[in-house]
Write a protein that holds these residues in place. Structure first.
Motif, PDB file in Angstrom:
ATOM      1  N   THR A 290       0.539  -1.244  -0.017  1.00  0.00           N
ATOM      2  CA  THR A 290      -0.294   0.159  -0.245  1.00  0.00           C
ATOM      3  C   THR A 290       0.702   1.871  -0.317  1.00  0.00           C
ATOM      4  O   THR A 290       1.757   1.349   0.773  1.00  0.00           O
TER       5      THR A 290
ATOM      6  N   GLN B 163      -3.411   0.557  -3.574  1.00  0.00           N
ATOM      7  CA  GLN B 163      -3.073  -0.605  -3.373  1.00  0.00           C
ATOM      8  C   GLN B 163      -2.676  -1.301  -4.530  1.00  0.00           C
ATOM      9  O   GLN B 163      -4.187  -1.966  -5.067  1.00  0.00           O
TER      10      GLN B 163
ATOM     11  N   THR C  39     -10.046  -0.193   4.263  1.00  0.00           N
ATOM     12  CA  THR C  39      -9.264   1.053   4.333  1.00  0.00           C
ATOM     13  C   THR C  39      -9.961   2.136   4.073  1.00  0.00           C
ATOM     14  O   THR C  39     -10.710   2.373   3.650  1.00  0.00           O
TER      15      THR C  39
ATOM     16  N   ARG D 169      -7.162   1.036   8.891  1.00  0.00           N
ATOM     17  CA  ARG D 169      -7.202  -0.076   7.968  1.00  0.00           C
ATOM     18  C   ARG D 169      -7.722  -1.369   9.058  1.00  0.00           C
ATOM     19  O   ARG D 169      -6.689  -1.680   9.865  1.00  0.00           O
TER      20      ARG D 169
END
Lengths: 134, 354
Positions: free
Chosen positions: A107, A118, B39, B48
């Motif tokens: 990420t 990501q 996220t 996250r």
């Protein structure tokens, strides 16, 4: 006894037996390939989030290109199926320093611009770490 | 006859192969279940969530947790003008303000911890935080006079909490609360209750410098948490730790900072000096059941430096992993067996008795 006689009269494997064995091997291999290979092939994709909203999904492999996030003066570079932040106007530049990412689970986060890039996919991330504190 | 026998054998063989492949396939799928991940940005940081919960609505549950914490942020942020904290700040020196139950609980527990911190941590540090503006777009080094003036507005004893009426008041005008050092840890505590309520069985929650390890992975093992190398990049670590059902909070000077005239100024302010803490440590990680305690202590022990850390290596309600400028690692007694130094790490374990 008659059967034994019959056995002794011919070679152990007849021509057609070999054919059958070959056929079976071929079928087994084919099945193995069908069952096994889809699991090995990684289907990776790049996901780009702006302000908690998924704005772009790019399946990999993909052609090299520059992606400009026009509303926040940030440019992403897709190269050799890897992606990085190549330009940003943010103060801390930590997203730029992260460099390229290429594996599932990796990420890039830019806090000031509220952008997340990501890579997701069915390939196991090669890390044994589930999260990083700090 | 033979042909028939061979064929029969072959059919059995193929069936076995297929069965074996299928079952092994199922087994590996069971073990390597893909986690569901959520996220986003929350509380001025990145969140996250990773769960191995196999229920089809796992993703929806993570979303609900996110929304739940987002509601909490709306009450607790000093940057949102209509939050309860902003309401207290704008009425400082004027009148008490009614707050919700969780904010009241957060304030009273935080006050308790501030008083125990020997002046190294104070949630009434808002005036100094605003003066430096380190987490804003335009941070600057204030003048000494400005710092002295702002310091006068930092005093936890001037935060008056009325448990009966659930009100909070800052006694002096221009005083200001900043929950940046406790809110994310407390959010982990809120998440613990919410996950249970949602019926989730496992989740790794990462919120800024805080991680909450709830339940286990699909194979029943604990989540493995990497400890960030304070001198490296965002995914460099110096070691790993497991901490089932605990919150892991880290404070370091490397995360947020700005540079002026060639000097680096990080975001952890020392209430005693009014400047970024001149700590002899690179980072402090606290592992505790209570997220608020972990978050607050990681800051106050970072500010207190090595001396404060060494005094706290045998506590029962929290564990410590601290790193000094010479790359020595200090471990508390309770965490030794759960800590693993990374292979090839340039950090080394210090003898905690020295």
């Amino acid at each position: 006894m008659k059967q034994n006689d019959a056995l002794s009269q011919r070679s152990f494997f007849h021509k057609t037996d070999w054919l059958a064995v070959a056929l079976i091997l071929a079928v087994s291999l084919g099945l193995w390939a069908v069952l096994f290979f889809p699991r090995v092939t990684q289907r990776l994709q790049v996901e780009i989030y702006c302000d908690n909203v998924l704005t772009q999904t790019i399946p990999l492999p993909a052609e090299d290109k520059l992606l400009e996030l026009s509303d926040r003066q940030m440019t992403l570079e897709l190269k050799d199926n890897r992606i990085r932040v190549s330009e940003t106007n943010c103060a801390d530049q930590s997203c730029l320093r992260m460099g390229f990412i290429e594996r599932a689970g990796q990420t890039i986060v830019c806090l000031p611009n509220r952008v997340v890039v990501q890579i997701t996919g069915n390939g196991e991330p090669d890390s044994q770490i589930d999260g990083i504190a700090g | 006859m033979i042909t028939a026998a061979v064929l029969l054998l072959a059919v059995v063989a193929v069936a076995t192969v297929i069965w074996l492949l299928k079952s092994s396939n199922e087994n590996t799928e069971l073990k390597q279940t893909e986690p569901t991940v959520q996220t986003g940005f929350l509380m001025d940081t990145y969140i996250r969530q990773t769960t191995y919960d196999s229920s089809p609505d796992a993703g929806e549950k993570l979303r609900q947790l996110f929304d739940f914490l987002s509601e909490f942020e709306n009450k607790a942020s000093m940057y949102l003008s209509d939050s309860e904290i902003s309401n207290i700040n704008s009425h400082s020196g004027v009148m008490p303000v009614k707050v919700s139950d969780d904010i009241f609980q957060l304030l009273s527990r935080s006050k308790e911890l501030c008083l125990q911190s020997e002046g190294r941590f104070d949630i009434t540090i808002g005036a100094l935080t605003k003066l430096w503006g380190i987490t804003t777009d335009s941070p600057k080094v204030p003048s000494e006079e400005e710092i002295k003036d702002a310091q006068k507005l930092v005093d936890i004893n001037q935060l008056v909490l009325d448990a009966e009426n659930k009100t909070a008041k800052l006694n002096a005008p221009y005083m200001s609360l900043d929950l940046g050092g406790v809110a994310k840890g407390y959010a982990c505590d809120l998440a613990r209750e919410k996950y249970k309520e949602l019926g989730l069985t496992s989740c790794l929650l990462s919120l800024g410098g805080n991680i909450y390890s709830f339940g286990t992975k699909a194979d029943g093992t604990a989540f493995v948490i990497g400890l960030r190398d304070p001198l490296g990049d965002a995914d460099d670590i110096f070691g790993t730790v497991t901490a089932p059902d605990k919150v892991i909070s880290t404070t370091g000077g490397y995360e947020r900072y700005f540079e002026q005239d060639g000097k680096r100024y990080h975001h952890v302010l020392d209430p005693k000096t009014g400047y970024p803490a001149g700590s002899d440590l690179l980072s402090v990680t606290i592992i505790a059941e209570e997220g608020l305690l972990a978050d607050c202590l990681s800051t106050s022990l970072f500010v207190g430096g090595k001396e404060a850390v060494l005094k706290n290596l045998s506590q029962t309600d929290f564990d410590v992993i601290a790193v000094d400028q010479e790359k020595n690692i200090y471990l508390s007694d309770g965490i030794r067996s759960r800590f693993q130094l990374s292979e090839g790490s340039t950090y080394r374990l210090a003898d905690s008795t020295e």
